[in-house]
Design a protein around this motif. Structure first.
Motif, PDB file in Angstrom:
ATOM      1  N   MET A  38     -30.710   7.753 -13.160  1.00 42.16           N
ATOM      2  CA  MET A  38     -30.422   9.116 -13.575  1.00 42.16           C
ATOM      3  C   MET A  38     -29.611   9.809 -12.495  1.00 42.16           C
ATOM      4  O   MET A  38     -29.666   9.451 -11.320  1.00 42.16           O
ATOM      5  N   ASN A  39     -28.825  10.786 -12.913  1.00 42.11           N
ATOM      6  CA  ASN A  39     -28.028  11.564 -11.977  1.00 42.11           C
ATOM      7  C   ASN A  39     -28.777  12.840 -11.649  1.00 42.11           C
ATOM      8  O   ASN A  39     -29.222  13.563 -12.545  1.00 42.11           O
ATOM      9  N   ASN A  51     -24.524  15.678  -6.000  1.00 41.41           N
ATOM     10  CA  ASN A  51     -25.188  14.865  -7.007  1.00 41.41           C
ATOM     11  C   ASN A  51     -25.240  13.422  -6.534  1.00 41.41           C
ATOM     12  O   ASN A  51     -24.409  12.978  -5.742  1.00 41.41           O
ATOM     13  N   THR A  88     -29.551  14.153 -15.392  1.00 41.33           N
ATOM     14  CA  THR A  88     -28.954  13.504 -16.564  1.00 41.33           C
ATOM     15  C   THR A  88     -29.310  12.024 -16.548  1.00 41.33           C
ATOM     16  O   THR A  88     -29.186  11.368 -15.513  1.00 41.33           O
ATOM     17  N   LEU A  90     -28.189   8.597 -18.522  1.00 43.61           N
ATOM     18  CA  LEU A  90     -27.189   8.040 -19.433  1.00 43.61           C
ATOM     19  C   LEU A  90     -27.567   6.615 -19.793  1.00 43.61           C
ATOM     20  O   LEU A  90     -27.805   5.786 -18.909  1.00 43.61           O
ATOM     21  N   GLN A 107     -27.236  10.277 -24.167  1.00 44.58           N
ATOM     22  CA  GLN A 107     -27.313  11.046 -22.928  1.00 44.58           C
ATOM     23  C   GLN A 107     -28.483  12.013 -23.041  1.00 44.58           C
ATOM     24  O   GLN A 107     -28.621  12.716 -24.044  1.00 44.58           O
ATOM     25  N   ARG A 109     -30.281  15.156 -21.026  1.00 45.63           N
ATOM     26  CA  ARG A 109     -30.179  16.124 -19.933  1.00 45.63           C
ATOM     27  C   ARG A 109     -31.456  16.953 -19.850  1.00 45.63           C
ATOM     28  O   ARG A 109     -32.002  17.379 -20.873  1.00 45.63           O
ATOM     29  N   TYR A 186     -34.892  19.970 -23.071  1.00 45.62           N
ATOM     30  CA  TYR A 186     -34.377  18.602 -23.076  1.00 45.62           C
ATOM     31  C   TYR A 186     -33.247  18.539 -24.092  1.00 45.62           C
ATOM     32  O   TYR A 186     -33.398  18.999 -25.228  1.00 45.62           O
ATOM     33  N   ASP A 187     -32.120  17.968 -23.689  1.00 39.60           N
ATOM     34  CA  ASP A 187     -30.958  17.879 -24.566  1.00 39.60           C
ATOM     35  C   ASP A 187     -30.617  16.408 -24.775  1.00 39.60           C
ATOM     36  O   ASP A 187     -30.265  15.698 -23.824  1.00 39.60           O
ATOM     37  N   ARG A 199     -26.427  16.358 -31.245  1.00 36.14           N
ATOM     38  CA  ARG A 199     -27.372  16.706 -30.191  1.00 36.14           C
ATOM     39  C   ARG A 199     -28.625  17.288 -30.812  1.00 36.14           C
ATOM     40  O   ARG A 199     -28.549  18.093 -31.750  1.00 36.14           O
TER      41      ARG A 199
END
Length: 217
Positions: A38-39, A51, A88, A90, A107, A109, A186-187, A199
């Motif tokens: 995760m970022n 980041n 994030t 991915l 993704q 987020r 949460y997205d 989304r």
């Protein structure tokens, strides 16, 4: 021929971490030895925003994403100075049965994330889940400092040799710690080739429950 379609997220659960777990399980079912990254973005006095890509550690009992680090690192100091973070995850190729047989990019987020350091009483459990390489790094590697590769490699190899000879588990160093991310939203984004992404956003309500809705990409 040019193609275009609209992706659709269907049959999503009421809890966001339940959908996240479904995605993680799908990745690991396809690639059992894979690791999830995760970022993580933090506020930094020197560089304004920093980041980095870090290893996903798991979900806590109270349904928060966990991040493990060392107390001497810049990221730890960033978080202690400003607990607001952006996270994030991915996952480029995921085949999730509930979403059909075609692989999609997902993704995830974490919006409005606040990092909360775990109490000492909970750290051993997360330390025990660390890989051997991570434990050795946490014990002997001087994060962020200039090093000589050959010296560092020799130090690593000697440490590994002594560890194997001892037959004892590596003890958690006092610098090891972990955070959980308390999140407002949460997205989840899902998209395939030549598609417009869909989304689903989970928004935490004042009562503590989640409201899920589709939002335009």
């Amino acid at each position: 021929m040019n193609e275009s379609s609209v992706s659709r997220i269907v049959d999503y659960p009421d809890e966001p971490t339940a959908l996240l777990q479904q995605l993680l399980d799908a990745v690991r079912n396809h690639q059992p030895e894979s690791q999830i990254y995760m970022n993580l973005a933090t506020i930094d006095d020197e560089f304004t925003v920093l980041n980095r890509t870090v290893l996903y550690r798991g979900i806590s009992v109270d349904k928060c994403v966990i991040y493990a680090t060392q107390r001497f690192t810049r990221n730890y100091k960033n978080i202690k100075a400003n607990a607001k973070c952006a996270v994030t995850i991915l996952m480029p190729v995921v085949s999730l049965p509930s979403q059909g047989s075609t692989p999609f990019l997902w993704q995830v987020r974490l919006l409005g994330a606040t990092a909360v350091e775990l109490p000492e009483s909970e750290l051993d459990a997360w330390w025990n889940r660390e890989s051997l390489s991570a434990k050795i790094r946490d014990t002997i590697f001087p994060c962020g400092q200039p090093v000589d590769y050959d010296e560092l490699k020799a130090k690593h190899d000697q440490f590994l040799k002594e560890y194997r000879a001892s037959g004892k588990p590596l003890q958690r160093p006092p610098t090891f710690t972990a955070f959980k991310f308390e999140v407002q939203r949460y997205d989840f984004l899902k998209v395939g080739l030549n598609q417009i992404a869909d989304r689903v956003q989970y928004r935490r309500q004042e009562c503590g429950h989640w409201q899920a809705m589709h939002v335009a990409t």
